[in-house]
Scaffold this motif. Structure first.
Motif, PDB file in Angstrom:
ATOM      1  N   LEU A 185     -12.634   2.520   1.775  1.00 26.92           N
ATOM      2  CA  LEU A 185     -12.600   2.294   0.325  1.00 26.92           C
ATOM      3  C   LEU A 185     -11.332   1.553  -0.113  1.00 26.92           C
ATOM      4  N   ALA A 186     -10.178   1.922   0.431  1.00 27.44           N
ATOM      5  CA  ALA A 186      -8.928   1.254   0.066  1.00 27.44           C
ATOM      6  C   ALA A 186      -8.957  -0.208   0.514  1.00 27.44           C
ATOM      7  N   TYR A 187      -9.496  -0.455   1.687  1.00 24.61           N
ATOM      8  CA  TYR A 187      -9.615  -1.828   2.178  1.00 24.61           C
ATOM      9  C   TYR A 187     -10.526  -2.639   1.252  1.00 24.61           C
ATOM     10  N   ALA A 188     -11.655  -2.044   0.856  1.00 32.15           N
ATOM     11  CA  ALA A 188     -12.583  -2.727  -0.050  1.00 32.15           C
ATOM     12  C   ALA A 188     -11.906  -3.022  -1.393  1.00 32.15           C
ATOM     13  N   VAL A 189     -11.134  -2.065  -1.908  1.00 29.94           N
ATOM     14  CA  VAL A 189     -10.414  -2.268  -3.163  1.00 29.94           C
ATOM     15  C   VAL A 189      -9.405  -3.406  -3.020  1.00 29.94           C
ATOM     16  N   LEU A 190      -8.662  -3.417  -1.923  1.00 32.08           N
ATOM     17  CA  LEU A 190      -7.676  -4.465  -1.696  1.00 32.08           C
ATOM     18  C   LEU A 190      -8.340  -5.840  -1.619  1.00 32.08           C
ATOM     19  N   VAL A 191      -9.421  -5.951  -0.879  1.00 34.08           N
ATOM     20  CA  VAL A 191     -10.133  -7.228  -0.772  1.00 34.08           C
ATOM     21  C   VAL A 191     -10.647  -7.662  -2.144  1.00 34.08           C
ATOM     22  N   LEU A 192     -11.214  -6.730  -2.907  1.00 38.79           N
ATOM     23  CA  LEU A 192     -11.714  -7.041  -4.249  1.00 38.79           C
ATOM     24  C   LEU A 192     -10.582  -7.535  -5.146  1.00 38.79           C
ATOM     25  N   GLU A 209      -4.753   6.651  -6.958  1.00 44.70           N
ATOM     26  CA  GLU A 209      -3.335   6.291  -7.061  1.00 44.70           C
ATOM     27  C   GLU A 209      -3.021   5.069  -6.207  1.00 44.70           C
ATOM     28  N   GLY A 210      -3.579   5.029  -5.016  1.00 50.85           N
ATOM     29  CA  GLY A 210      -3.376   3.879  -4.140  1.00 50.85           C
ATOM     30  C   GLY A 210      -3.974   2.612  -4.719  1.00 50.85           C
ATOM     31  N   ALA A 211      -5.177   2.738  -5.291  1.00 49.01           N
ATOM     32  CA  ALA A 211      -5.823   1.576  -5.908  1.00 49.01           C
ATOM     33  C   ALA A 211      -4.985   1.075  -7.082  1.00 49.01           C
ATOM     34  N   LEU A 212      -4.447   1.998  -7.851  1.00 50.42           N
ATOM     35  CA  LEU A 212      -3.582   1.610  -8.963  1.00 50.42           C
ATOM     36  C   LEU A 212      -2.329   0.897  -8.450  1.00 50.42           C
ATOM     37  N   ALA A 213      -1.722   1.418  -7.398  1.00 50.71           N
ATOM     38  CA  ALA A 213      -0.530   0.794  -6.825  1.00 50.71           C
ATOM     39  C   ALA A 213      -0.844  -0.606  -6.301  1.00 50.71           C
ATOM     40  N   LEU A 214      -1.962  -0.771  -5.592  1.00 50.53           N
ATOM     41  CA  LEU A 214      -2.355  -2.094  -5.097  1.00 50.53           C
ATOM     42  C   LEU A 214      -2.597  -3.047  -6.267  1.00 50.53           C
ATOM     43  N   GLY A 215      -3.321  -2.567  -7.265  1.00 49.69           N
ATOM     44  CA  GLY A 215      -3.591  -3.384  -8.449  1.00 49.69           C
ATOM     45  C   GLY A 215      -2.318  -3.775  -9.175  1.00 49.69           C
ATOM     46  N   LEU A 216      -1.365  -2.849  -9.256  1.00 48.04           N
ATOM     47  CA  LEU A 216      -0.091  -3.134  -9.910  1.00 48.04           C
ATOM     48  C   LEU A 216       0.673  -4.224  -9.170  1.00 48.04           C
ATOM     49  N   LEU A 217       0.764  -4.121  -7.855  1.00 47.04           N
ATOM     50  CA  LEU A 217       1.474  -5.138  -7.069  1.00 47.04           C
ATOM     51  C   LEU A 217       0.835  -6.512  -7.224  1.00 47.04           C
ATOM     52  N   ILE A 218      -0.486  -6.558  -7.137  1.00 46.27           N
ATOM     53  CA  ILE A 218      -1.189  -7.834  -7.267  1.00 46.27           C
ATOM     54  C   ILE A 218      -1.049  -8.383  -8.683  1.00 46.27           C
ATOM     55  N   SER A 219      -1.110  -7.515  -9.683  1.00 46.43           N
ATOM     56  CA  SER A 219      -0.940  -7.952 -11.077  1.00 46.43           C
ATOM     57  C   SER A 219       0.465  -8.503 -11.321  1.00 46.43           C
ATOM     58  N   LEU A 220       1.471  -7.816 -10.804  1.00 43.78           N
ATOM     59  CA  LEU A 220       2.841  -8.309 -10.959  1.00 43.78           C
ATOM     60  C   LEU A 220       3.017  -9.658 -10.271  1.00 43.78           C
ATOM     61  N   GLN A 221       2.423  -9.806  -9.085  1.00 43.87           N
ATOM     62  CA  GLN A 221       2.506 -11.073  -8.377  1.00 43.87           C
ATOM     63  C   GLN A 221       1.809 -12.169  -9.177  1.00 43.87           C
ATOM     64  N   PHE A 222       0.659 -11.841  -9.764  1.00 43.11           N
ATOM     65  CA  PHE A 222      -0.082 -12.803 -10.585  1.00 43.11           C
ATOM     66  C   PHE A 222       0.754 -13.220 -11.794  1.00 43.11           C
ATOM     67  N   ILE A 223       1.365 -12.261 -12.473  1.00 38.52           N
ATOM     68  CA  ILE A 223       2.182 -12.553 -13.662  1.00 38.52           C
ATOM     69  C   ILE A 223       3.377 -13.433 -13.296  1.00 38.52           C
ATOM     70  N   LEU A 260      -1.075   0.133   1.428  1.00 37.42           N
ATOM     71  CA  LEU A 260      -2.351   0.439   2.075  1.00 37.42           C
ATOM     72  C   LEU A 260      -2.158   1.478   3.174  1.00 37.42           C
ATOM     73  N   ALA A 261      -1.126   1.327   3.975  1.00 38.95           N
ATOM     74  CA  ALA A 261      -0.861   2.292   5.046  1.00 38.95           C
ATOM     75  C   ALA A 261      -0.572   3.679   4.474  1.00 38.95           C
ATOM     76  N   THR A 262       0.184   3.739   3.391  1.00 41.76           N
ATOM     77  CA  THR A 262       0.494   5.028   2.769  1.00 41.76           C
ATOM     78  C   THR A 262      -0.773   5.696   2.246  1.00 41.76           C
ATOM     79  N   VAL A 263      -1.626   4.916   1.603  1.00 36.94           N
ATOM     80  CA  VAL A 263      -2.887   5.464   1.088  1.00 36.94           C
ATOM     81  C   VAL A 263      -3.741   5.991   2.237  1.00 36.94           C
ATOM     82  N   LEU A 264      -3.774   5.256   3.330  1.00 38.62           N
ATOM     83  CA  LEU A 264      -4.584   5.662   4.482  1.00 38.62           C
ATOM     84  C   LEU A 264      -4.082   6.937   5.134  1.00 38.62           C
ATOM     85  N   LEU A 265      -2.772   7.062   5.277  1.00 35.87           N
ATOM     86  CA  LEU A 265      -2.232   8.111   6.125  1.00 35.87           C
ATOM     87  C   LEU A 265      -1.607   9.296   5.398  1.00 35.87           C
ATOM     88  N   SER A 266      -1.342   9.157   4.109  1.00 32.97           N
ATOM     89  CA  SER A 266      -0.717  10.261   3.390  1.00 32.97           C
ATOM     90  C   SER A 266      -1.743  11.019   2.562  1.00 32.97           C
TER      91      SER A 266
END
Length: 172
Positions: A21-28, A69-83, A56-62
């Protein structure tokens, strides 16, 4: 000793489900953010990429980090990079801050020693780039530029005559 190799079936199942699921979210998220997110990397892009991998590793293993929370963190990083990249296209000081400036290392066949020192590039690295471009001697190159992504671009003599192909390139 068992804990080193295997903790529980529940733990393995969680890693499998959350991983997919985290991988799918990241790809999306990467597809939504556009090709720039996966482009040739400068230092800023590398940092974002490492942060995405770490998240992604933290979401997978922790077990302490939920998928949401992991999806939000991934989305935040990508959004900041986009901005930041959106701003860097529109605001010159943001672009300089994020990507830096290309540096002219060789001009008209002559190595620019001050630029080489500033960029921490050796003469041999410049010579290698010149050879890789199909030229046998430094004198056959009009210019060598250290690009903002760390690559060396070689401009052959006679290339782009009449064009300001070296505009915006920092010299010594």
């Amino acid at each position: 000793m068992d804990m080193i190799f295997f903790s529980s079936w529940d733990s393995l199942a969680r890693t499998l489900v959350v991983g997919v699921l985290a991988y799918a979210v990241l790809v999306l998220f990467l597809r939504i953010s556009g090709n720039r997110t996966l482009s040739k990397m400068n230092a800023f892009d590398l940092i974002v990429t490492v942060a995405l991998g770490s998240t992604l590793a933290t979401v997978l293993l922790s077990k302490d980090v939920a998928l949401a929370e992991g999806a939000l963190a991934l989305g935040l990083l990508i959004s900041l990079q986009f901005i930041i990249t959106w701003l860097s296209v529109r605001v010159s000081w943001v672009k300089r801050l994020v990507t830096g400036e290309p540096i002219l290392l060789l001009y008209d066949g002559e190595l620019l020693q001050a630029s080489l020192r500033k960029a921490r590039v050796t003469q041999n690295e410049v010579r290698s780039a010149v050879r890789s471009s199909g030229l046998l001697r430094l004198e056959a190159a009009q210019a060598v530029v250290l690009e903002t992504d760390g690559s060396l671009s070689v401009v052959k003599r006679g290339a782009g005559k009449g064009e300001s192909s070296l505009a915006g390139v920092g010299g010594p």
